[in-house]
Scaffold this motif. Structure first.
Motif, PDB file in Angstrom:
ATOM      1  N   LYS A  13       0.809  -1.224   0.000  1.00 16.91           N
ATOM      2  CA  LYS A  13       0.000   0.000   0.000  1.00 16.91           C
ATOM      3  C   LYS A  13       0.841   1.273   0.000  1.00 16.91           C
ATOM      4  O   LYS A  13       0.325   2.351  -0.281  1.00 16.91           O
ATOM      5  CB  LYS A  13      -0.928  -0.002   1.215  1.00 16.91           C
ATOM      6  N   ILE A  14       2.125   1.125   0.336  1.00 14.16           N
ATOM      7  CA  ILE A  14       2.992   2.300   0.353  1.00 14.16           C
ATOM      8  C   ILE A  14       3.349   2.694  -1.081  1.00 14.16           C
ATOM      9  O   ILE A  14       3.939   1.910  -1.822  1.00 14.16           O
ATOM     10  CB  ILE A  14       4.270   2.027   1.171  1.00 14.16           C
ATOM     11  N   THR A  15       2.958   3.904  -1.442  1.00 17.94           N
ATOM     12  CA  THR A  15       3.271   4.408  -2.773  1.00 17.94           C
ATOM     13  C   THR A  15       4.441   5.378  -2.759  1.00 17.94           C
ATOM     14  O   THR A  15       5.000   5.679  -3.804  1.00 17.94           O
ATOM     15  CB  THR A  15       2.049   5.113  -3.392  1.00 17.94           C
ATOM     16  N   GLU A  31       5.456   4.341  -6.219  1.00 15.58           N
ATOM     17  CA  GLU A  31       5.410   5.380  -7.238  1.00 15.58           C
ATOM     18  C   GLU A  31       6.455   6.462  -7.028  1.00 15.58           C
ATOM     19  O   GLU A  31       6.865   7.117  -7.981  1.00 15.58           O
ATOM     20  CB  GLU A  31       4.019   6.026  -7.261  1.00 15.58           C
ATOM     21  N   HIS A  32       6.874   6.667  -5.759  1.00 17.71           N
ATOM     22  CA  HIS A  32       7.820   7.738  -5.446  1.00 17.71           C
ATOM     23  C   HIS A  32       8.893   7.194  -4.503  1.00 17.71           C
ATOM     24  O   HIS A  32       8.571   6.631  -3.451  1.00 17.71           O
ATOM     25  CB  HIS A  32       7.106   8.913  -4.782  1.00 17.71           C
ATOM     26  N   LEU A  88       7.117   3.230 -10.893  1.00 20.86           N
ATOM     27  CA  LEU A  88       7.835   4.345 -10.282  1.00 20.86           C
ATOM     28  C   LEU A  88       7.751   5.589 -11.164  1.00 20.86           C
ATOM     29  O   LEU A  88       8.167   5.582 -12.314  1.00 20.86           O
ATOM     30  CB  LEU A  88       9.294   3.973 -10.050  1.00 20.86           C
ATOM     31  N   ARG A  89       7.215   6.693 -10.588  1.00 17.26           N
ATOM     32  CA  ARG A  89       7.035   7.922 -11.343  1.00 17.26           C
ATOM     33  C   ARG A  89       8.033   9.006 -10.964  1.00 17.26           C
ATOM     34  O   ARG A  89       8.313   9.888 -11.764  1.00 17.26           O
ATOM     35  CB  ARG A  89       5.609   8.441 -11.167  1.00 17.26           C
ATOM     36  N   SER A  90       8.558   8.958  -9.727  1.00 14.85           N
ATOM     37  CA  SER A  90       9.562   9.955  -9.345  1.00 14.85           C
ATOM     38  C   SER A  90      10.670   9.295  -8.540  1.00 14.85           C
ATOM     39  O   SER A  90      10.413   8.455  -7.672  1.00 14.85           O
ATOM     40  CB  SER A  90       8.926  11.095  -8.543  1.00 14.85           C
ATOM     41  N   LEU A  91      11.904   9.678  -8.843  1.00 14.04           N
ATOM     42  CA  LEU A  91      13.091   9.154  -8.175  1.00 14.04           C
ATOM     43  C   LEU A  91      13.989  10.314  -7.786  1.00 14.04           C
ATOM     44  O   LEU A  91      14.347  11.140  -8.631  1.00 14.04           O
ATOM     45  CB  LEU A  91      13.842   8.196  -9.104  1.00 14.04           C
TER      46      LEU A  91
END
Length: 551
Positions: free
Chosen positions: A60-62, A91-92, A119-122
């Motif tokens: 559940k951790i995004t 995702e982040h 993953l959308r942001s790194l």
């Protein structure tokens, strides 16, 4: 634990104990709705892998943020947690100050490619990783939209590998490469097509100078020619002079959607700076030209444009003076009075005359919530005019007022009290302002108002004496929680003031953080003893924390 909107956030700023890690693992494995987890210190030995597995199993951790030490030894536990926790739901991901020689476990191989498909942001900050492996890993993150890499030294081969990886990312529109070392000619390796598709570009503290700016601008213009989709451009502290600014004006002229422009700490010149901003003034929401060597004439030229959408303006550390601040006042009267939320004009040699003019503009600044006017010789009349204007223009709460080193005196402090009673103020910094008992009393009397929302009150280096300290703390005790953090160093604390401090500490809920006492060599020995005793009480009762108590 914080609920921010609909997102459930767990953030740990202190080092976790083994028991706390066990509790967190239990929460994660029992289905707790944790969506954002931030671990900002080291983990106990032997807990990284298990906690990482719990994070992965939670599903559940995004958003995951893992911070190691800024300086120090490698962080194997944090590294193991990162490797073990990666899962398709993430995702982040933010990794900061993590050092490990086995980065290939994270960067290399098919398992890593499969785990982070969403993953959308790194963000990778202050880390020591092998760039070729990092580049290989990044190239596999096909959903990546935002990439931040900061404080990393890149050799030419690293730049080539990283640039090639970025060019393979179809979705990236937000890039931040800050405090990295890249030679001027190596910027060409990223390619105009890559730069041209970005909507947000931050290249702060990269030593670009005019030559580097010219390369980047030419690459972008060559790919897009007439139009660029940039919405944010941040080039803080890059040694950009007139020639580089002229190049930037070409880029900005082709960027009709530019909303955020940061040119702070670059030696711009008046005509060039004005030309750059003329192209985008009507669309700008954020403008930073702090420490750009701007004088009165530069300010008048700069703010002659129509900034009708501006919400944040930073012009700190220039020398605009009374004449230049008049141009800011006109801006508030005509264009930005209803939109500007943050105004930073500290360290600009603004005196009483300039403050009185600025106050007329602030009387129309309905939206302002944060103001930095620090280190300007405003004087009592000037400070009072500014604070009175802010108090009268709206009843919406003020967030922050920074007016330290402004010579405001008791009259200015009284005006600050009126502001608190009308609009509140979350943070009020008034240190070193020749405030005495009368001014401290005026502020103290405002703390019991229904509008009072102060979290931090800074009265450092104002000789309010024991009477002022006693009166102030009495009002705080009468309304516990009215002030969370109070700073009173170098305020003439004697025995009676020290006893009042002790009483405030013993009153549960009165304060969370009381003071910074760093310079007590000249203090009465009895007062010192009381303060040391108060420090011990604060640790035992855990009502109030006294910070940095030493001789």
């Amino acid at each position: 634990f914080v609920v921010n909107g609909s997102k459930k956030i767990f953030r740990f700023d202190d080092e976790l104990t083994p028991n706390e890690v066990s509790v967190l693992i239990s929460l994660l494995t029992s289905g707790a709705e944790i969506e954002y987890l931030a671990l900002c210190q080291e983990l106990p030995a032997g807990t990284g892998a298990e906690l990482g597995e719990a994070i992965k199993c939670s599903g559940k951790i995004t958003e995951l943020r893992v911070f190691g030490y800024i300086m120090g030894d490698p962080s194997p536990e944090l590294f193991q947690l990162i490797v073990a926790s990666l899962n398709p739901a993430l995702e982040h991901l933010t990794i900061r100050s993590v050092y490990d020689e086995n980065m290939h476990q994270l960067c290399d191989g098919s398992p890593g490619k499969q785990r982070l498909t969403m993953l959308r942001s790194l963000k990778i900050k202050d880390c020591e990783f092998r760039i070729p492996l990092l580049a290989k890993w990044i190239s596999s993150l096909q959903a990546l939209e935002s990439l931040v890499i900061s404080r990393t030294n890149l050799i030419p081969s690293d730049v080539k590998a990283l640039a090639a990886a970025m060019r393979k990312l179809p979705a990236v529109t937000d890039l931040s490469l800050c405090e990295v070392t890249i030679e001027t000619e190596d910027w060409q390796q990223f390619g105009g097509n890559f730069f041209g598709k970005l909507t947000k570009l931050s290249l702060n503290s990269d030593k670009l100078k005019d030559e580097g700016i010219a390369v980047i601008v030419d690459e972008i213009l060559a790919s897009r020619r007439r139009r660029c989709g940039l919405e944010k451009l941040s080039l803080y502290f890059n040694g950009i002079g007139p020639a580089g600014a002229q190049k930037l004006s070409e880029l900005i002229a082709c960027s009709p959607h530019l909303r955020h422009l940061c040119l702070g700490r670059n030696p711009l010149e008046v005509g060039i700076a004005s030309q750059v901003l003329e192209k985008c003034a009507s669309s700008l929401e954020v403008l930073d030209v702090g420490d750009c060597r701007l004088g009165p004439r530069e300010a008048v030229s700069l703010f002659a444009h129509d900034y009708c959408a501006l919400t944040i303006l930073k012009i700190t550390c220039n020398k605009v003076g009374d004449t230049g601040v008049g141009a800011v006042a006109q801006l508030l009267l005509h264009s930005s009075g209803r939109t500007l939320k943050v105004l930073k004009i500290g360290e600009n040699n603004i005196g009483e005359a300039g403050a009185l003019v600025l106050a007329k503009g602030l009387a129309k600044a309905y939206a302002i919530r944060i103001m930095y006017a620090n280190k300007n010789p405003l004087g009592p009349r000037g400070a009072t005019a500014i604070l009175d204007a802010l108090a009268a223009v709206s009843t919406v709460p003020i967030d922050k007022i920074y007016m330290y080193w402004c010579e405001i005196g008791n009259a200015g402090a009284s005006a600050a009290g009126k502001l608190i009673m009308r609009r509140g103020c979350r943070q009020l910094d008034l240190d070193n302002n020749s405030i005495h008992f009368k001014g401290a009393k005026a502020i103290a009397d405002s703390l019991n108002s229904s509008a009072c929302t102060i979290e931090k009150l800074n009265l450092l280096e104002n000789w309010i004496g024991d009477e002022g300290i006693k009166y102030l703390l009495k009002q705080i005790i009468l309304k516990p929680g009215s002030v969370c953090k109070l700073l009173l160093d170098l305020c003439g604390i004697g025995v009676e003031g020290s006893m009042a401090i002790r009483q405030a500490i013993e009153t549960q809920g009165a304060l969370k953080k009381l003071m910074y006492v760093e310079h007590i060599k000249g203090m009465d020995e009895s007062a010192k003893a009381i303060l040391r005793e108060a420090e011990g009480i604060s640790h035992n009762l855990k009502y109030t924390e006294i910070e940095k108590l030493y001789e």
